[in-house]
Design a protein around this motif. Sequence first.
Motif, mmCIF file in Angstrom:
data_model
loop_
_atom_site.group_PDB
_atom_site.id
_atom_site.type_symbol
_atom_site.label_atom_id
_atom_site.label_comp_id
_atom_site.label_asym_id
_atom_site.label_seq_id
_atom_site.Cartn_x
_atom_site.Cartn_y
_atom_site.Cartn_z
ATOM 1 N N PRO A 16 0.809 -1.213 0.000
ATOM 2 C CA PRO A 16 0.000 0.000 0.000
ATOM 3 C C PRO A 16 0.846 1.268 0.000
ATOM 4 O O PRO A 16 2.042 1.241 0.256
ATOM 5 N N GLY A 17 0.175 2.369 -0.254
ATOM 6 C CA GLY A 17 0.793 3.686 -0.247
ATOM 7 C C GLY A 17 -0.262 4.743 -0.439
ATOM 8 O O GLY A 17 -1.455 4.421 -0.581
ATOM 9 N N PRO A 18 0.143 6.007 -0.439
ATOM 10 C CA PRO A 18 -0.833 7.069 -0.716
ATOM 11 C C PRO A 18 -1.503 6.770 -2.065
ATOM 12 O O PRO A 18 -0.857 6.281 -2.987
ATOM 13 N N ALA A 19 -2.789 7.062 -2.145
ATOM 14 C CA ALA A 19 -3.546 6.635 -3.323
ATOM 15 C C ALA A 19 -4.405 7.763 -3.882
ATOM 16 O O ALA A 19 -4.579 8.807 -3.253
ATOM 17 N N GLY A 20 -4.938 7.500 -5.067
ATOM 18 C CA GLY A 20 -5.831 8.454 -5.700
ATOM 19 C C GLY A 20 -6.812 7.747 -6.610
ATOM 20 O O GLY A 20 -6.559 6.633 -7.071
ATOM 21 N N LYS A 42 -14.242 15.694 -14.999
ATOM 22 C CA LYS A 42 -12.973 15.099 -14.599
ATOM 23 C C LYS A 42 -12.829 15.248 -13.093
ATOM 24 O O LYS A 42 -12.967 16.345 -12.556
ATOM 25 N N VAL A 43 -12.565 14.118 -12.430
ATOM 26 C CA VAL A 43 -12.417 14.121 -10.975
ATOM 27 C C VAL A 43 -11.107 13.438 -10.615
ATOM 28 O O VAL A 43 -10.859 12.303 -11.032
ATOM 29 N N ALA A 44 -10.284 14.147 -9.834
ATOM 30 C CA ALA A 44 -9.056 13.579 -9.264
ATOM 31 C C ALA A 44 -9.252 13.634 -7.752
ATOM 32 O O ALA A 44 -9.287 14.717 -7.166
ATOM 33 N N PHE A 45 -9.420 12.467 -7.130
ATOM 34 C CA PHE A 45 -9.813 12.393 -5.726
ATOM 35 C C PHE A 45 -8.712 11.729 -4.905
ATOM 36 O O PHE A 45 -8.413 10.552 -5.109
ATOM 37 N N PRO A 46 -8.083 12.464 -3.965
ATOM 38 C CA PRO A 46 -7.044 11.849 -3.137
ATOM 39 C C PRO A 46 -7.638 10.833 -2.165
ATOM 40 O O PRO A 46 -8.729 11.037 -1.633
ATOM 41 N N LEU A 47 -6.921 9.749 -1.960
ATOM 42 C CA LEU A 47 -7.330 8.694 -1.030
ATOM 43 C C LEU A 47 -6.219 8.472 -0.015
ATOM 44 O O LEU A 47 -5.051 8.734 -0.303
ATOM 45 N N PRO A 48 -6.556 7.938 1.155
ATOM 46 C CA PRO A 48 -5.507 7.621 2.125
ATOM 47 C C PRO A 48 -4.674 6.425 1.657
ATOM 48 O O PRO A 48 -4.924 5.862 0.586
ATOM 49 N N HIS A 100 -5.541 -2.106 -5.760
ATOM 50 C CA HIS A 100 -6.854 -2.732 -5.967
ATOM 51 C C HIS A 100 -7.937 -2.049 -5.138
ATOM 52 O O HIS A 100 -9.049 -1.814 -5.624
ATOM 53 N N GLU A 101 -7.618 -1.708 -3.901
ATOM 54 C CA GLU A 101 -8.605 -1.018 -3.066
ATOM 55 C C GLU A 101 -8.953 0.345 -3.671
ATOM 56 O O GLU A 101 -10.117 0.747 -3.690
ATOM 57 N N ALA A 102 -7.941 1.036 -4.196
ATOM 58 C CA ALA A 102 -8.178 2.331 -4.847
ATOM 59 C C ALA A 102 -9.108 2.183 -6.054
ATOM 60 O O ALA A 102 -9.929 3.073 -6.325
ATOM 61 N N GLU A 103 -9.005 1.071 -6.772
ATOM 62 C CA GLU A 103 -9.894 0.822 -7.918
ATOM 63 C C GLU A 103 -11.353 0.739 -7.468
ATOM 64 O O GLU A 103 -12.241 1.280 -8.129
ATOM 65 N N PHE A 104 -11.611 0.067 -6.347
ATOM 66 C CA PHE A 104 -12.975 -0.037 -5.829
ATOM 67 C C PHE A 104 -13.486 1.336 -5.392
ATOM 68 O O PHE A 104 -14.640 1.688 -5.650
ATOM 69 N N HIS A 105 -12.623 2.115 -4.730
ATOM 70 C CA HIS A 105 -13.022 3.458 -4.314
ATOM 71 C C HIS A 105 -13.320 4.337 -5.525
ATOM 72 O O HIS A 105 -14.285 5.114 -5.506
#
Length: 133
Positions: free
Chosen positions: A14-18, A31-37, A42-47
């Motif tokens: 894992p790491g910082p995600a978007g 267009k949406v660029a959304f920062p994730l924790p 794979h988890e980022a893909e679901f988000h």
Amino acid sequence: MIQVYTDGASAGNPGPAGAGIFIKRSGNPIKVAFPLPEMSNHEAEFHACLIALRRCREEGFLIVSLRTDAKVLVDAVEKRYIKNPLFAPLLKEILEIMDTAFDHVFIKWIPASKNGEADKLAKSAIVRPSGER
């Protein structure tokens, strides 16, 4: 029918995600660029999928063609099941929105080479520990 391209990215696994969402429609695309924790790719893909569906619901779209280069996501949605317990609550929410907010939602796997705009948005959303993107 609205075409929606989604992608998730992480700097490390894992790491910082978007999450990146590109909604193709007549007129101006969304267009949406959304920062994730910190999380896995794979988890980022679901988000990313969940964020895209929420946005489509807000926009009032009724027929959505969702396109992603995440095979694990497409398989989970089509089977309505995933083994990984980390993704199960995300899949549950994705399916609930798909089942209740739209007339039809189609999900399709596409090669990464066809998902460039969402990929750029996802990568641009990653906030590294130093605050740099």
